[in-house]
Write a protein that holds these residues in place. Sequence first.
Motif, short mmCIF file in Angstrom:
data_model
loop_
_atom_site.label_atom_id
_atom_site.label_comp_id
_atom_site.label_asym_id
_atom_site.label_seq_id
_atom_site.Cartn_x
_atom_site.Cartn_y
_atom_site.Cartn_z
N HIS A 72 40.66 -19.05 1.00
CA HIS A 72 40.80 -17.65 0.65
C HIS A 72 40.40 -17.37 -0.80
CE1 HIS A 72 42.59 -16.84 4.53
NE2 HIS A 72 43.40 -17.84 4.33
N LYS A 97 38.31 -15.42 -2.75
CA LYS A 97 37.46 -14.24 -2.58
C LYS A 97 36.51 -14.02 -3.75
CE LYS A 97 40.73 -11.83 0.43
NZ LYS A 97 41.49 -10.58 0.66
N ARG A 98 36.88 -14.56 -4.90
CA ARG A 98 36.03 -14.43 -6.08
C ARG A 98 35.93 -15.77 -6.79
NH1 ARG A 98 37.04 -8.57 -9.08
NH2 ARG A 98 36.89 -7.28 -7.19
N ASP A 117 34.74 -8.74 -3.90
CA ASP A 117 35.41 -9.70 -3.02
C ASP A 117 34.53 -9.99 -1.80
OD1 ASP A 117 37.64 -9.80 -4.62
OD2 ASP A 117 38.77 -8.34 -3.44
N ASP A 123 35.19 -12.15 1.76
CA ASP A 123 36.17 -12.88 2.56
C ASP A 123 35.51 -13.34 3.85
OD1 ASP A 123 38.62 -13.98 3.13
OD2 ASP A 123 39.41 -12.17 4.06
N THR A 182 33.22 -7.65 2.85
CA THR A 182 33.07 -7.47 1.41
C THR A 182 33.95 -6.32 0.95
OG1 THR A 182 31.31 -5.79 1.38
CG2 THR A 182 30.64 -8.08 1.72
N GLY A 183 34.35 -6.40 -0.32
CA GLY A 183 35.00 -5.27 -0.95
C GLY A 183 33.96 -4.26 -1.39
N LYS A 196 32.76 -1.14 1.25
CA LYS A 196 33.39 -2.17 2.06
C LYS A 196 32.59 -2.33 3.35
CE LYS A 196 38.17 -1.67 0.47
NZ LYS A 196 39.57 -1.42 0.87
N GLY A 222 29.03 -11.17 -5.71
CA GLY A 222 30.11 -11.82 -4.98
C GLY A 222 29.57 -12.96 -4.15
N ALA A 245 30.81 -16.49 -1.27
CA ALA A 245 31.79 -17.30 -0.54
C ALA A 245 31.04 -18.39 0.20
CB ALA A 245 32.59 -16.44 0.43
#
Length: 252
Positions: free
Chosen positions: A26, A28-29, A139, A141, A153-154, A207, A243, A245
């Motif tokens: 987790h 996210k960043r 972010d 995720d 994404t945020g 988002k 961002g 991940a």
Amino acid sequence: MGFRNLRLVTAVFLFALPYGAAAGDHVKRPRAVVELFTSQGCNSCPPADEHLSALARSGDVVALSYHVDYWDYLGWRDTLATPDNTARQQEYSRTFGNRSVYTPQAVVNGRHQLNGAKRRKLDAAIERMEGTVEGMTVDVDVTYSGDSVIIETGASDRKISEAQIVLVYFDPATEVEIKRGDNKGRSFVYLNSVSSFHTAGMWHGRKTRFELPMSEIVKKASGGCAVLVQEMKKGGLPGPILGAAIITVPQS
């Protein structure tokens, strides 16, 4: 061999359990995204390769190793290099206004370039950008549902004119014994060596939710897959990474 340079080939316009921040954790960043352009035939590259591996193992940096092919003619053909990796470096060179490409080159967050063998300077660049507008501001995720990978994404805190969701596939730890060239007789274990990448979709600063079949990712990634939210500059050139991940690929 020393610090290597090659004049930019302007005719090329292509954009054409892993190490790093894992989805299950987790994160996210991550602290940063580091893209290293390297070659097995470059005797200046081993210190950069070793530090990239250390960053990958840290778990809080998305560290990607792009092996390039333009030194293959010197006596050793890089076993992990692809033309697309070389093309991505050339596009970054156009972004930064460089007249040449070189190895080892590190690009931090798509914003800053430097000699990847300069460990202290690379670490300082990561630290300087972390938590600022030049760091990871969006972010990302990654979750799993059945045979699906869900990327969420945020939102951006500023207007985004053009950005992409880029999937970067990489190999697991790969040991290579170099039999010719400047590094003849040496053996290295390379982490997160990029095998391919492509754009999965456009991103408009809001988002967003993407759902992808895990089976398709498994076909392309034997080690893992990085998700990059990357702004694009004029002419489709790569810009700041906002961002990131890691998608973990199930091991059989």
